[in-house]
Design a protein around this motif. Structure first.
Motif, PDB file in Angstrom:
ATOM      1  N   ARG A 227       0.835  -1.188   0.000  1.00 57.76           N
ATOM      2  CA  ARG A 227       0.000   0.000   0.000  1.00 57.76           C
ATOM      3  C   ARG A 227       0.875   1.244   0.000  1.00 57.76           C
ATOM      4  NH1 ARG A 227      -4.485   1.865   4.547  1.00 57.76           N
ATOM      5  NH2 ARG A 227      -5.488   3.491   3.286  1.00 57.76           N
ATOM      6  N   LEU A 228       0.525   2.198  -0.823  1.00 59.60           N
ATOM      7  CA  LEU A 228       1.207   3.483  -0.880  1.00 59.60           C
ATOM      8  C   LEU A 228       0.219   4.556  -0.456  1.00 59.60           C
ATOM      9  CD1 LEU A 228       3.868   4.919  -1.697  1.00 59.60           C
ATOM     10  CD2 LEU A 228       2.887   5.220  -3.977  1.00 59.60           C
ATOM     11  N   ILE A 229       0.580   5.306   0.566  1.00 53.69           N
ATOM     12  CA  ILE A 229      -0.347   6.270   1.158  1.00 53.69           C
ATOM     13  C   ILE A 229       0.266   7.661   1.084  1.00 53.69           C
ATOM     14  CG2 ILE A 229      -1.653   6.887   3.228  1.00 53.69           C
ATOM     15  CD1 ILE A 229      -1.251   3.964   4.138  1.00 53.69           C
ATOM     16  N   GLY A 230      -0.490   8.614   0.596  1.00 55.59           N
ATOM     17  CA  GLY A 230      -0.024   9.998   0.561  1.00 55.59           C
ATOM     18  C   GLY A 230       0.074  10.586   1.961  1.00 55.59           C
ATOM     19  N   ARG A 231       1.073  11.392   2.188  1.00 56.21           N
ATOM     20  CA  ARG A 231       1.250  12.001   3.500  1.00 56.21           C
ATOM     21  C   ARG A 231       0.240  13.123   3.698  1.00 56.21           C
ATOM     22  NH1 ARG A 231       6.951  14.721   5.069  1.00 56.21           N
ATOM     23  NH2 ARG A 231       6.261  16.141   3.432  1.00 56.21           N
TER      24      ARG A 231
END
Length: 262
Positions: A227-231
């Motif tokens: 999973r890649l999550i925006g800050r």
């Protein structure tokens, strides 16, 4: 001398920060409008280091990059900056997110090229900013390595290297073949001439697949993106007021404790 330079095409690191976002459904970073694709900054210095060795001592420079077909643009830029041959490794060979798979693909390509005296790369890629691949690649090739390199002088079967340390630098001597991951302090990349740009457009860019590299039976990925999550860059300010400084301090302490911050 045969030098291999490993480069990576990355989105322009100077693209406006406001254009960046994370596509969580695709687990991919995105830019709107799309950022221009460029050669990673430190890889440009690796190219220049190879070109300088070629100019001063004579060498053949092969440039390798893993990526989709549009990576050919970066490879032709590298040819214009001093490369003699260019090879694109097909993305089916290794997913970009799996650094070990990328290093395996690069190692297989370098072995396929035959005797290679020196492998150069940037100390890190300026997109993910990790610097894993060069050291993994050196281990897979079974050669000595140094990182980050800010100076090098090739000799007879060896290279004298200046590398950065926490409190200065050290000078070491490595046997050839070896791998050097260079930093931006090493040189100032040249601007390709119009003639070199035109010549680069006429040179072929080879494409090698997993089959060409004998990687069809390599074990599955060592790393996969879950999973890649925006800050979250949002900010909020809350004022704590009291009739005296002491009262305001007590109220602030109570608030921090209630929110589990102290």
């Amino acid at each position: 001398m045969h030098i291999v330079v490993c480069i990576k095409q990355v989105p322009d690191p100077q693209a406006p920060a406001g254009s960046f976002y994370v596509d969580e459904a695709a687990n991919e970073p995105r830019w709107s409008p799309p950022a221009e694709n460029l050669i990673s900054t430190f890889d440009l210095h690796a190219l220049e280091a190879a070109a300088q060795i070629k100019d001063e001592h004579g060498a053949t420079v092969t440039v390798i990059s893993l990526g989709p077909p549009d990576v050919e643009v970066a490879l032709r830029r590298a040819l214009a900056a001093g490369g003699d041959a260019a090879i694109r490794l097909d993305t089916d060979t290794a997913p970009d997110g799996d650094r070990l798979a990328v290093a395996r693909a690069l190692a297989a390509a370098i072995r396929k090229l035959g005797p290679v005296d020196l492998v150069l790369a940037g100390r890190i890629a300026v997109d993910w900013d990790m610097g894993h691949v060069p050291m993994m690649l050196a281990e897979l090739l079974g050669v000595a390595n140094a990182n980050p390199v800010v100076g090098l002088v090739p000799g007879d079967g060896r290279v004298v290297v200046k590398r950065l340390t926490d409190d200065g630098h050290q000078v070491i001597e490595l046997p050839l073949p070896c791998l050097l991951a260079v930093s931006n302090e090493i040189n100032e990349p040249r601007y390709p001439t119009m003639r070199s740009v035109l010549d680069a457009q006429r040179k072929p860019v080879a494409t090698w697949t997993a089959t060409d590299l004998g990687l069809e039976d390599v074990n599955g990925p060592g790393v996969s993106m879950v999973r890649l999550i925006g800050r979250d860059l949002s900010r909020a300010c809350e004022l704590v007021e009291g009739s005296t400084q002491e009262e305001a301090g007590e109220l602030l302490a109570d608030l921090l404790e209630a929110r589990g911050l102290v």
